[in-house]
Design a protein around this motif. Structure first.
Motif, mmCIF file in Angstrom:
data_model
loop_
_atom_site.group_PDB
_atom_site.id
_atom_site.type_symbol
_atom_site.label_atom_id
_atom_site.label_comp_id
_atom_site.label_asym_id
_atom_site.label_seq_id
_atom_site.Cartn_x
_atom_site.Cartn_y
_atom_site.Cartn_z
ATOM 1 N N UNK A 98 -30.848 8.577 1.820
ATOM 2 C CA UNK A 98 -29.220 8.115 2.712
ATOM 3 C C UNK A 98 -28.701 6.926 2.309
ATOM 4 N N UNK A 99 -27.813 7.069 1.792
ATOM 5 C CA UNK A 99 -26.506 6.326 1.995
ATOM 6 C C UNK A 99 -27.085 4.577 1.749
ATOM 7 N N UNK A 100 -27.390 4.867 3.351
ATOM 8 C CA UNK A 100 -28.368 3.328 3.714
ATOM 9 C C UNK A 100 -29.475 2.738 3.327
ATOM 10 N N UNK A 133 -21.995 14.423 7.137
ATOM 11 C CA UNK A 133 -22.333 13.979 7.915
ATOM 12 C C UNK A 133 -21.860 12.415 7.279
ATOM 13 N N UNK A 134 -21.447 11.332 8.108
ATOM 14 C CA UNK A 134 -20.751 10.247 7.976
ATOM 15 C C UNK A 134 -21.631 9.417 7.450
ATOM 16 N N UNK A 135 -21.680 8.594 6.128
ATOM 17 C CA UNK A 135 -22.778 7.742 6.133
ATOM 18 C C UNK A 135 -21.983 6.439 6.060
ATOM 19 N N UNK A 136 -20.841 6.093 6.209
ATOM 20 C CA UNK A 136 -20.485 4.379 6.327
ATOM 21 C C UNK A 136 -18.882 4.850 6.251
ATOM 22 N N UNK A 137 -18.408 3.900 6.475
ATOM 23 C CA UNK A 137 -16.704 3.961 6.703
ATOM 24 C C UNK A 137 -16.217 2.048 5.498
ATOM 25 N N UNK A 138 -15.437 2.819 4.945
ATOM 26 C CA UNK A 138 -14.760 2.029 3.584
ATOM 27 C C UNK A 138 -13.493 1.486 3.995
ATOM 28 N N UNK A 139 -13.807 0.580 4.659
ATOM 29 C CA UNK A 139 -12.199 0.090 4.798
ATOM 30 C C UNK A 139 -11.783 -1.427 3.994
ATOM 31 N N UNK A 140 -10.173 -1.213 4.336
ATOM 32 C CA UNK A 140 -9.296 -2.114 3.208
ATOM 33 C C UNK A 140 -8.617 -2.483 4.242
ATOM 34 N N UNK A 141 -8.709 -4.020 4.243
ATOM 35 C CA UNK A 141 -7.599 -5.576 5.339
ATOM 36 C C UNK A 141 -6.494 -5.310 4.832
ATOM 37 N N UNK A 142 -5.198 -4.864 4.769
ATOM 38 C CA UNK A 142 -4.401 -6.243 4.346
ATOM 39 C C UNK A 142 -4.026 -6.497 5.102
ATOM 40 N N UNK A 143 -3.363 -7.723 3.967
ATOM 41 C CA UNK A 143 -3.334 -8.844 4.797
ATOM 42 C C UNK A 143 -1.540 -9.434 5.564
ATOM 43 N N UNK A 144 -1.393 -9.488 6.141
ATOM 44 C CA UNK A 144 0.306 -10.469 6.512
ATOM 45 C C UNK A 144 1.223 -10.751 5.875
ATOM 46 N N UNK A 145 0.512 -11.209 4.121
ATOM 47 C CA UNK A 145 1.166 -11.549 3.019
ATOM 48 C C UNK A 145 2.453 -11.212 3.234
ATOM 49 N N UNK A 147 -13.663 7.634 5.669
ATOM 50 C CA UNK A 147 -15.447 7.844 6.408
ATOM 51 C C UNK A 147 -16.178 8.006 4.740
ATOM 52 N N UNK A 148 -17.109 7.433 4.608
ATOM 53 C CA UNK A 148 -18.061 8.454 3.358
ATOM 54 C C UNK A 148 -18.818 9.349 3.953
ATOM 55 N N UNK A 149 -18.353 10.371 4.011
ATOM 56 C CA UNK A 149 -18.816 11.600 4.230
ATOM 57 C C UNK A 149 -20.447 12.724 2.717
ATOM 58 N N UNK A 150 -21.287 12.637 3.232
ATOM 59 C CA UNK A 150 -21.834 12.825 2.269
ATOM 60 C C UNK A 150 -22.734 14.198 3.707
ATOM 61 N N UNK A 151 -23.073 15.301 2.855
ATOM 62 C CA UNK A 151 -23.950 16.395 3.404
ATOM 63 C C UNK A 151 -23.680 16.432 5.027
ATOM 64 N N UNK A 153 -10.838 6.495 -1.965
ATOM 65 C CA UNK A 153 -11.092 7.648 -2.880
ATOM 66 C C UNK A 153 -11.551 7.207 -4.098
ATOM 67 N N UNK A 154 -12.148 6.428 -4.770
ATOM 68 C CA UNK A 154 -12.717 5.996 -6.046
ATOM 69 C C UNK A 154 -13.406 4.675 -5.922
ATOM 70 N N UNK A 155 -13.734 4.157 -4.759
ATOM 71 C CA UNK A 155 -15.159 3.595 -4.317
ATOM 72 C C UNK A 155 -15.762 4.515 -3.510
ATOM 73 N N UNK A 156 -15.131 5.609 -3.189
ATOM 74 C CA UNK A 156 -16.191 6.245 -2.497
ATOM 75 C C UNK A 156 -16.813 7.914 -3.523
ATOM 76 N N UNK A 157 -16.492 7.792 -4.237
ATOM 77 C CA UNK A 157 -17.040 8.521 -5.889
ATOM 78 C C UNK A 157 -17.858 7.975 -6.532
ATOM 79 N N UNK A 158 -17.843 6.726 -6.878
ATOM 80 C CA UNK A 158 -18.469 5.092 -7.258
ATOM 81 C C UNK A 158 -19.631 5.074 -6.055
ATOM 82 N N UNK A 159 -19.473 5.796 -5.260
ATOM 83 C CA UNK A 159 -20.713 5.511 -3.968
ATOM 84 C C UNK A 159 -21.729 6.395 -4.415
#
Lengths: 640, 140
Positions: free
Chosen positions: A65-67, A164-176, A158-162, A50-56
């Motif tokens: 467009x974000x791109x 419409x989805x303009x991107x997807x924020x992805x966070x991968x968790x490690x198996x650690x 999903x990063x939704x603007x107007x 959510x924070x990342x989306x706000x920053x974007x």
């Protein structure tokens, strides 16, 4: 013993169940722990996203467009990637933003990852189907990464603007983290594995010991030579047996000693094994065979109903199959026969050992009557065992003069006059009922009471002879003559009545093999020296052997009733009777036909030339003798 | 049918061990680049990867790059100037040679990535089957 085994079983089962329950608890806790952790991380990732989306959104003008914003402005890209990289930890392994191009491929917008960093617009092959759901639903997705090396979960926003989805924020968790948890709980799981292994080994040892114990127990109750049960088994079997469910058979191999003597012990062992196999082949699943003695087998025949013919059928089949079988020992054929004694209703006895004893007595009778025979304790079910008299009852009857004789007339068939009588022993019980010999003789066989009874009969008969001066015959077994004690009593009685001895006829039952013919001859000659006549009884059945006349001094030959009664219907019976009569005449021996039961039989007997006769048609046994000589007609009238 | 094959290839990307996945992917790549060759001679600069290629049917790993039909590069940044087909086995090499190589395969963020470069494929007259078309990049 059984209850201790149950307690052991219950204890082991409780321990196993407790360990399984604990193991289940530990693994469930482990799973729950990981699940809770997963939830914490997902919530945390959601907040980060959510924070990342706000920053974007802050850095991108709403009309562009974000791109396009990020493509045109590398400085913004760098600043945002720097922000993203601040979120990267050993647990949040990769933080990046992708967009979907016109061809459906996913490409980088931003990548805050510290390793494996992708550049702007670079393609990244992802699981499109799952990632597309962000575009379709415009909602956050949590993907479990079971197939990706080093990755546990991917959180997608999903990063939704107007709208419409303009991107997807992805966070991968490690198996650690999950692997750290798994590592932390592994020693505990290992403990359980060791416990399971220990229990498994313990159970295997127990199983081995049980098998060993069963094997040892089995060996202790099995006869090694014949593989049948032994007396150890019998002891425990007798404790659990319901005598009403069985018939008891005692089987003995005839002349087994001769096999050992003639062929050696190996041959004897072979015969024992083969006979045991033959018996087992004839038995059913619920029957039990026990090697009772050297060549004696005790067989418990299971009966479904109270009255059962199993013993009759099986014993007959068994006797015949062994008789037909040829036992080969070192190319030498050995023929054997067996004698069988049977107790049909063991429940009528005080105890099973008593019933076994009765079967053993029947076996002795079978042996005495010439072997290769089956003897039931209650032939044709004519008298229940409970009606048979005990030794003490017979003893009491002798003491109280309740042992008497009935006399059946023997008629001269030419003169039709009664010329002799046959004394037949009877016992009067306490209810004044007259009992036939089979109800009291069996119980006293081979006892002193039998000797007393013989003495008593001789006394009665000599009293009758003294009174009527008529020949009277008594029945004795060949074994009675050979028995020193009985023979002495006979001689003593004769000597006490020396003047009357010429009227005494001793009928020898022709039903057993004479083991010592020389001794027998000597003793018969001694009896004859007193004037006693010797008759051979029931000739023509059982052990009939013409050579007996060569060896023994026989005066009278009594032809067996089984031949006489069939004279009118059986050509064979007729021919045998005719031959016997002819033979007797040649040897100048008197012939007597037994069992004359009709006028027709009487006529045939006369035609054949038999000299004397007896039977119900000529006169039934009666408790007294008329002193004057009677005609055939009178005798039959009196009897009737 | 095409969908099914795509699913199968996706499944290849997502299942099995990394080495097993790599072998399957390289099998698909080599069969696509050399559909008619009885034996494909491969030269590798990474001896650790030899085991992966030796188990692929029709592939023979050669020591001399001159005999090779394809050079698979992992850590070489200097290759002969002949017209051999080059394929990258890592992202850095891919970036370095992307003007010359026909494609590359590399792991990024735990995911296998496959890229073919349209222009370079055309230079070598390589036509990929439809199932691999989605991995072709027009412009790098």
């Amino acid at each position: 013993m059984k209850s201790i085994s149950r307690i052991y079983f219950f204890l082991i089962a409780s321990i196993v169940a407790s360990v399984i329950y604990l193991y289940y608890g530990v693994t469930t806790t482990n799973v729950k722990l990981i699940k809770n952790l997963e939830e914490i991380f997902v919530v945390q990732a959601g907040n980060f996203a959510e924070n990342i989306e706000e920053e974007l959104k802050k850095h991108a003008a709403p009309d562009k467009r974000l791109y396009d914003v990020l493509k045109e402005n590398a400085a913004v890209r760098n600043e945002l990637e720097h922000t993203l990289s601040a979120l990267v930890t050993p647990s949040f392994k990769y933080v990046y933003v992708l967009y979907r191009d016109d061809k459906g491929k996913y490409r980088y917008l931003l990548d805050g990852s510290k390793e494996d960093k992708g550049s702007f617009d670079q393609k990244l092959d992802v699981d499109k189907q799952k990632w597309n759901r962000c575009y379709e639903t415009k909602r956050d997705q949590v993907l479990m990464q079971n197939n990706l090396e080093g990755l546990w979960i991917t959180y997608l926003k999903p990063v939704v603007r107007n709208n419409s989805v303009e991107g997807v924020i992805a966070i991968d968790f490690s198996t650690r983290l999950p692997s750290t948890i798994a590592q932390a709980t592994r020693p505990l799981e290992n403990i359980f594995i060791y416990i399971f292994a220990a229990i498994g080994i313990l159970l295997l040892i127990l199983l081995y010991q049980t098998v060993l114990s069963i094997k040892t127990k089995k060996e202790s109750i099995i006869d090694p030579l014949t593989s049948t049960y032994n007396r150890n088994f019998l002891r425990s079997f007798l404790k659990s047996i319901n005598p009403a469910r069985y018939q008891i058979m005692m089987l003995d191999i005839d002349h087994f000693k001769k096999i050992n003597d003639n062929f050696g012990h190996k041959a004897g062992d072979l015969v024992l094994r083969e006979v045991a196999t033959a018996i087992k082949n004839e038995l059913r699943e619920k029957d039990r065979i026990i090697r009772f003695g050297g060549e004696e087998f005790l067989i418990f025949l299971y009966k479904q109903k109270k009255e059962c013919l199993a013993a009759q059928k099986i014993s007959k089949r068994l006797k015949e199959s062994i008789e037909k079988r040829i036992f080969m020992y070192e190319n030498t054929p050995i023929h054997i026969t067996v004698s069988i004694g049977i107790t049909s209703n063991p429940e009528h006895f005080k105890s099973v050992p008593d019933a076994i004893k009765r079967a053993d007595e029947m076996l002795y009778i079978a042996k005495r009557e010439g072997r290769n025979k089956i003897i039931f304790d209650n032939p044709n079910q004519e008298a229940p065992v409970s009606e048979k008299k005990t030794i003490s009852e017979v003893k009491e009857a002798i003491e109280e003069d309740r042992v008497i004789c009935h006399y059946q007339p023997i008629v001269d068939l030419k003169t039709e006059q009664v010329v002799k009588y046959e004394a037949l022993v009877r016992m009067i019980d306490k209810d004044r009922k007259t009992l036939l010999p089979y109800l009291f003789l069996e119980s006293i066989a081979y006892t002193n009471i039998y000797t007393d009874l013989t003495k008593r009969i001789l006394t009665i008969v000599f009293n009758q002879i003294k009174l009527h001066r008529l020949p009277i015959s008594i029945n004795l077994n060949i074994s009675d003559i050979l028995d020193n004690k009985i023979f002495t009593i006979i001689v003593d009685e004769i000597e006490d009545n020396i003047q009357l001895a010429k009227w005494l006829v001793i009928e020898l039952l022709e039903n057993e093999h004479i083991s010592n013919i020389e001794n027998m001859r000597e003793r018969l000659l001694k009896l004859k020296s007193y004037g006693v006549k010797i008759a051979i009884d029931d000739f023509g059945s059982g052990f009939s052997n013409f050579s007996i006349f060569q060896d023994l001094p026989i005066d009278i030959l009594k032809i067996d009733g089984s031949l006489i009664k069939d004279l009118d219907s059986s050509k064979i019976a007729y021919s045998i009777t005719e031959s016997i009569t002819h033979f007797a005449k040649k040897l100048e021996i008197e012939s007597v036909a037994e069992f004359i039961h009709s006028e027709e039989i009487l006529r045939i007997v006369k035609d054949i030339g038999i000299e004397e006769g007896q039977g119900f048609y000529l006169g039934k046994p009666s408790d007294s003798i008329k002193s004057e000589k009677r005609s055939l007609k009178q005798a039959s009238e009196i009897s009737a | 049918m095409k969908k099914l094959i795509l699913i199968l290839i996706s499944a290849l990307f997502l299942s099995a061990s990394p080495a097993g996945k790599e072998r399957s992917i390289y099998r698909t790549i080599l069969n696509a680049i050399f559909p008619d060759k009885a034996v494909i001679h491969v030269w590798l600069d990474n001896p650790k990867k030899r085991a992966i290629f030796e188990k692929i049917r029709r592939v023979k790993v050669v020591k001399d790059h001159k005999r090779a039909d394809i050079l698979i590069l992992y850590n070489s940044f200097d290759v002969p100037a002949d017209n051999k087909i080059i394929f990258a086995d890592g992202y850095l090499v891919f970036e370095h040679f992307k003007n010359r190589l026909v494609g590359g395969f590399y792991w990024q963020k735990g995911r296998p990535n496959l890229v073919f470069i349209k222009k370079n494929l055309k230079d070598h007259n390589i036509s990929l089957p439809p199932t691999l078309k989605e991995y072709i990049e027009d412009d790098m």
